[in-house]
Design an enzyme around this catalytic site. Structure first.
Site, PDB file in Angstrom:
ATOM      1  N   ARG A 141     -12.663   0.798  -5.088  1.00 23.10           N
ATOM      2  CA  ARG A 141     -12.202   0.637  -3.790  1.00 23.10           C
ATOM      3  C   ARG A 141     -11.714   2.014  -3.287  1.00 23.10           C
ATOM      4  O   ARG A 141     -11.801   2.277  -1.987  1.00 23.10           O
ATOM      5  CB  ARG A 141     -11.228  -0.324  -3.479  1.00 23.10           C
ATOM      6  CG  ARG A 141     -10.988  -0.683  -2.053  1.00 23.10           C
ATOM      7  CD  ARG A 141      -9.810  -1.775  -2.057  1.00 23.10           C
ATOM      8  NE  ARG A 141      -9.697  -2.621  -0.885  1.00 23.10           N
ATOM      9  CZ  ARG A 141      -8.633  -1.915   0.126  1.00 23.10           C
ATOM     10  NH1 ARG A 141      -7.724  -0.908  -0.429  1.00 23.10           N
ATOM     11  NH2 ARG A 141      -8.779  -2.257   1.122  1.00 23.10           N
ATOM     12  N   CYS A 179       0.728  -1.254   0.132  1.00 23.42           N
ATOM     13  CA  CYS A 179       0.091  -0.071   0.063  1.00 23.42           C
ATOM     14  C   CYS A 179       0.792   1.247  -0.086  1.00 23.42           C
ATOM     15  O   CYS A 179       1.712   1.421   0.772  1.00 23.42           O
ATOM     16  CB  CYS A 179      -1.009   0.114   1.393  1.00 23.42           C
ATOM     17  SG  CYS A 179      -1.818   1.298   1.231  1.00 23.42           S
TER      18      CYS A 179
END
Ligand code: RVP
Length: 502
Positions: free
Chosen positions: A419, A320
């Protein structure tokens, strides 16, 4: 004026557990890792309607959680959340596959026709890792069975590369087969009586339904913690989004899903509260987690909106880059500690216990124990599971080492923009995740056994045989950078550098 959190936020690496008193019956064999998954009225003495036998779930990611990994994890006592960044029909089919899977009855995953060449066969075997392949008329895994071929039936070096599978397979007339409806015990009897290694199970039209392997009967006995529903089917979860839930949720429920979670990088939003309310009013039996949040306010918002569990973590995942791209997030340990406190306050006020899940950033096995000690009921892992045989991605050799691919849901490769979408005009698609390799680590079973063994040992060092007891008794200390260095092997030349990387 903006609100300032005066203390810096911390990661798991900056903490250690200090042992408590260990009594003679506080031994790993007596440890239970059972943990609640969904909200329940604890004060009223209700039982949690869904618990797990180990505190580990797999991440809602294309490169982690498909039906195969879900079955392997349910066998160990945990839950997979099958990724939602695929069509509703494909996701529902994966859920249905887990729910119809019968331990010991394996669906073939290799598509081979009799006219395929041995070279093509070897390529498929490499991709799936399965050396026994059912050959069907049309090449579909549930087509009409025409033979079985295994790696032992030919030597590629001694055959023409264009030789056909049909020349080397065991043809239908020489196969021992069984009809659908046979029990695992009966299948096992046939395998032993006929001295065969696998038994194809077909329907009335001769279409392949399952393969039963000699080795799987024994394996079935090896999973005392397997997580089953009241019809003895494996328990499975699914990721959903705040856009198409009115169509996706009923399809997943029809397929038999046990638990869902809204999957978003940031869950403190009106879309999540709307989705939770709509789903719970239309399908009151549906269990839905929500997130992700990193503070007490975010937790309270989702708790009030009816979340069945709350997921914690922004920017801590190994793949991430949200923190770099957008500057939002919080150290995973600090976020977990604060949300756990908010959960406990909510329980005191309402009598309702809402489980919380620490999602992302687990690097070492002991980080799981720390997250639990800090108040998490379970953890969600992506990188950890991506390394195993059962994850959906290919095993490759890079620089002489076996690796598996692992990519974020926010990467260009996943194309899961919703998302990260905040509604309105389309987001300028910038990546919040990377595409990467992780070291290949073998089977899920072996690794989960090792991890849970370490968790149990540490819990005993803390004087706890259950997770709630650990949460009450744990003594947790922040550590200085110098003491982190002291914790590893230091000031020596280590001989064996092949110690397994976690
Ligand atoms: P890790 O276990 O550290 O690999 O983290 C997995 C978690 O990272 C997921 O459960 C999810 O919350 C988050 N994630 C997934 N994709 C991305 C991204 O592309 N940024 N982040």
């Amino acid at each position: 004026m903006a609100f300032f959190f005066e203390e810096p936020s911390h990661t798991f690496d900056e903490y250690l557990l200090i042992p408590g008193y260990t009594s003679a019956d506080c031994i790993p064999a007596n440890v239970s890792l059972q943990t609640p998954v969904v909200r329940y009225n604890k004060k009223a003495g209700e039982k949690c309607p869904l618990t797990m036998n180990i505190p580990m779930v797999s991440a809602v990611m294309q490169s982690v959680s498909n039906d195969k990994l879900a079955i392997a994890l349910a066998k160990e006592g945990g839950i997979s959340f099958i990724y939602g960044s695929q069509t509703i029909a494909d996701q529902a089919a994966m859920i249905a596959h887990v729910k119809t899977y019968k331990a010991g009855f394996v669906s073939s995953d290799t598509n081979i026709r009799p006219d395929h060449t041995l070279t093509e066969l070897v390529e498929r075997i490499k991709q799936t890792g399965h050396s026994t392949v059912a050959v069907t008329e049309n090449g579909e895994h549930n087509g009409k069975l025409v033979g079985i071929i295994t790696e032992r039936d030919f030597r590629l070096s001694h055959c023409s590369p264009d030789a056909k599978v049909s020349e080397y397979m065991t043809p239908l007339k020489d196969l021992v087969m069984a009809k659908v409806g046979i029990t695992l015990e009966e299948a096992n009897e046939l395998i032993w009586k006929n001295k065969i290694n696998q038994l194809p199970v077909v329907d009335d039209a001769g279409r392949l339904q399952y393969l039963v392997f000699r080795k799987d009967y024994a394996t079935h006995e090896e999973h005392p913690l397997e997580l089953l529903d009241d019809k003895k089917r494996y328990i499975v979860g699914a990721g959903i989004n705040t856009r198409d839930y009115m169509e996706r949720v009923p399809a997943l429920l029809d397929a038999g899903v046990d638990i869902m979670t809204l999957d978003s990088s940031e869950g403190f939003t009106e879309w999540q509260s709307r989705a939770l309310k709509d789903i719970h009013s239309k399908w009151p039996q549906a269990k839905v987690g929500a997130g992700n949040v990193v503070d007490a306010e975010g937790f309270r918002f989702l708790a009030d909106a009816g979340a069945d569990f709350v997921k914690i973590g922004i920017g801590g995942g190994s793949i991430c880059i949200t923190r770099e791209q957008k500057g939002i997030g919080r150290g995973q340990a600090t976020a977990t500690i604060e949300v756990a406190r908010a959960r406990d306050e909510y329980y005191k006020e309402t009598g309702i216990y809402i489980p919380i899940c620490s999602d992302g950033g687990i690097v070492h096995d002991y980080h799981i124990t720390l997250a639990l000690a800090m108040g998490a009921d379970f953890v969600m892992l992506g990188r950890y599971f991506a390394r195993f045989d059962e994850s959906p991605t290919n095993k490759l050799i890079v620089n002489g080492n076996y690796v598996k691919e692992y990519w974020g849901e926010g990467s260009n490769r996943a194309r899961n923009w919703q998302r990260y979408d905040l509604g309105g005009a389309k987001k300028m698609a910038f990546e919040e995740g990377v595409d990467s390799y992780v070291p290949y680590a073998g089977s899920l079973h072996d690794n989960v056994q090792m991890t849970t063994s370490k968790i149990s040992h540490t819990m005993c060092n803390c004087g706890a045989v259950t997770i709630p007891e650990l949460q009450q008794k744990a003594k947790i200390t922040l550590v200085s950078p110098a003491s982190i260095r002291e914790g590893g092997a230091h000031d020596v030349v280590v001989k064996n550098t092949s110690i397994r990387a976690e």
